[in-house]
Design a protein around this motif. Structure first.
Motif, mmCIF file in Angstrom:
data_model
loop_
_atom_site.group_PDB
_atom_site.id
_atom_site.type_symbol
_atom_site.label_atom_id
_atom_site.label_comp_id
_atom_site.label_asym_id
_atom_site.label_seq_id
_atom_site.Cartn_x
_atom_site.Cartn_y
_atom_site.Cartn_z
ATOM 1 N N PRO A 1 0.830 -1.210 0.000
ATOM 2 C CA PRO A 1 0.000 0.000 0.000
ATOM 3 C C PRO A 1 0.860 1.253 0.000
ATOM 4 O O PRO A 1 2.061 1.151 0.230
ATOM 5 N N GLN B 1 -4.343 2.425 11.357
ATOM 6 C CA GLN B 1 -5.403 2.168 10.374
ATOM 7 C C GLN B 1 -4.867 1.978 8.953
ATOM 8 O O GLN B 1 -5.594 2.135 7.986
ATOM 9 N N PRO C 1 -3.894 0.617 5.484
ATOM 10 C CA PRO C 1 -4.496 -0.497 4.733
ATOM 11 C C PRO C 1 -3.499 -1.613 4.454
ATOM 12 O O PRO C 1 -2.292 -1.399 4.441
ATOM 13 N N GLU C 2 -4.041 -2.805 4.238
ATOM 14 C CA GLU C 2 -3.210 -3.959 3.882
ATOM 15 C C GLU C 2 -2.785 -3.854 2.422
ATOM 16 O O GLU C 2 -3.334 -3.074 1.652
ATOM 17 N N LYS D 1 -2.676 -4.436 -1.293
ATOM 18 C CA LYS D 1 -3.749 -4.834 -2.214
ATOM 19 C C LYS D 1 -3.241 -5.899 -3.164
ATOM 20 O O LYS D 1 -2.182 -5.746 -3.766
#
Lengths: 153, 317
Positions: A124, A142, A144-145, A147
């Protein structure tokens, strides 16, 4: 012109009036004026990093535009590959890079345009925009992982 | 002569910025990207002058200056004149040996917006180019008078709506074509004339270095998307520059000695100009059915111009 003996960083976060600038009126200014960017000798400036320089109170480095920001970019050092895309395209000289490594963001000069986030190539992204009042730790938690590439059917 | 390495971006990023933050340019403005890149691509002392325009009013807001080098602002049209005067003075003082450091390399650079380059400062720029001073003039082309509220300039392309050439029921915006300033400057016989874009940072840095190195008057036109007047999101500045170069609205090329043309970037897949126009608010009205012919005309002009550039490059004359 009066002598502004303000050390670098002293007036950060303050408006010009709060910082003690006694500004001249329009009728008091003589034609043509010189603003010295540095205190003392400035011949070797190109070889000095920002923290080694002796900025004068006239240099906009000592000022801040932090109040312009609505969203702020947050930097996640764990994902960063030090490509320096953000450094070359930052319009506000706010990406702090030393020895080929991206270290962080200068929040006194960042206007929150979001160009750095757009040009970040990692997955990410290692820079993301968060609301100005968000805490740094909260924003990082928070993140994001990675993609995954969408599988072709 | 000391010029910093630009093998790759990591190497380039070790330069110490000489253009400071907290200037008051809009968030996402491409002007400061271009200025930073110019000042980072050399170690030499710089003497810079700026025409009146966004760059000048935003970087010298009393009592602050964002410039870590010698910098002067005078009139709307005089950047070229002022910097060539400084260059002439430097030459004489060097000959007489009255400089503090006679061997220190100094480069002279003038910045102007498109209004002060294409229109108001044109005569002064032309004169400075003709006199053959050793300086580099960089035009930050955002295609309108952005500092005063987005009036049309002769750099505004056909079809764009501006505050003085508004699109509406009787008009599709500006009706005249953009002036080809690069060809005009090449016609002065300048040793180096180029059109560059900030998204291709390497070709831009190399172009700047070439212009600084070459003795004589050099002119560089750079595309500088204006988030306020082109009406797009500030974060998309680089995307817009990408679209401009990929759709060949802004081809990147250089002209040496007034005739030898080199194309510096050839897009693998040329995008249709609709992609570039559609990303900006100032062209929104062109997508109405009655204005379709304007888009066709713009695409036709781009194709012809690209054909011309390619043929000129092949001809090597």
């Amino acid at each position: 012109m009066q002598d502004l003996k303000l050390r670098a960083n002293d007036n950060r976060g303050l408006s010009q009036l709060e910082a003690g600038f006694d500004l001249l009126g329009w009728h008091e200014i003589t034609q043509g004026s010189i603003l010295h960017s540095f205190d003392g000798d400035a011949t070797n400036i190109v070889n000095l990093k920002a923290e080694e320089r002796t900025y004068s109170g006239y240099n906009s480095y000592t000022a801040t535009v932090a109040s312009w920001r609505v969203d702020k970019p947050v930097f996640n050092i764990d994902v960063c590959i030090d490509c320096q895309n953000c450094w070359v395209w930052c319009p506000d000289s706010s990406i702090i890079s030393r020895d080929k490594q991206m270290l962080g963001i200068d929040y006194d000069h960042c206007k929150g345009c979001g160009v750095c986030v757009e040009v970040c190539p990692t997955n990410p992204k290692s820079l993301l925009m968060f609301a100005e009042q968000r805490e740094l730790g909260e924003a990082l938690s928070q993140w994001p992982e990675k993609k995954k590439k969408e599988e072709k059917n | 002569m000391a010029i910093t390495s630009i093998k790759n971006l990591k190497e380039f990023s070790t330069n110490n910025d000489r253009f400071e933050g907290a200037h008051t340019l809009c968030p996402g403005c491409a002007h400061s990207m271009i200025v930073r890149e110019l000042m980072n691509c050399t170690d030499d002392n710089l003497v810079i002058s700026a025409n009146t325009g966004c760059l000048e009013v935003s970087t010298a807001v009393y009592p602050f200056t964002s410039w870590d080098t010698s910098w002067i602002h005078i009139g709307f049209e005089n950047a070229a004149t002022a910097v060539t005067g400084a260059e002439a003075m430097h030459k004489v003082r060097k000959r007489k040996g009255t400089l503090p450091d006679n061997d220190a390399p100094v480069k002279f650079v003038a910045f102007g917006g498109d209004g002060s380059t294409y229109d108001i400062g044109f005569q002064w720029l032309s004169g400075a180019m003709e006199r053959g001073h050793d300086f580099t003039y960089i035009c930050l082309d955002n295609e309108n008078y952005a500092n005063t509220g987005g009036q049309r300039s002769s750099a505004t392309p056909i079809g764009a709506t501006t505050s003085t050439a508004q699109a509406g029921s009787h008009s599709y915006g500006k009706k005249e074509k953009k002036k080809d300033i690069v060809a005009i400057m090449a016609a002065h016989g300048a040793p180096y004339v180029a059109q560059l874009a900030p998204n291709k940072w390497k070709s831009m840095a190399k172009g700047f270095q070439k212009a600084l190195e070459i003795e004589g008057p050099c002119f560089i036109n750079t595309v500088s998307p204006c988030t306020t007047e082109w009406r797009f999101d500030p974060k998309d500045t680089i995307l817009l520059t990408d679209l401009a170069t990929e759709s060949l609205m802004f081809p990147i090329y250089e002209i040496l000695d007034g005739h030898e043309l080199n194309i510096l970037y050839r897009p693998k897949n040329v995008l249709p100009v609709e992609d570039y126009l559609g990303a900006q608010g100032r062209y929104k009205h062109l997508f109405k059915p009655e204005n379709k012919h304007v888009i066709e005309q713009i695409q036709g002009d781009i194709d012809k111009n690209w054909e011309m550039l390619q043929r000129r490059e092949e001809a090597r004359i």
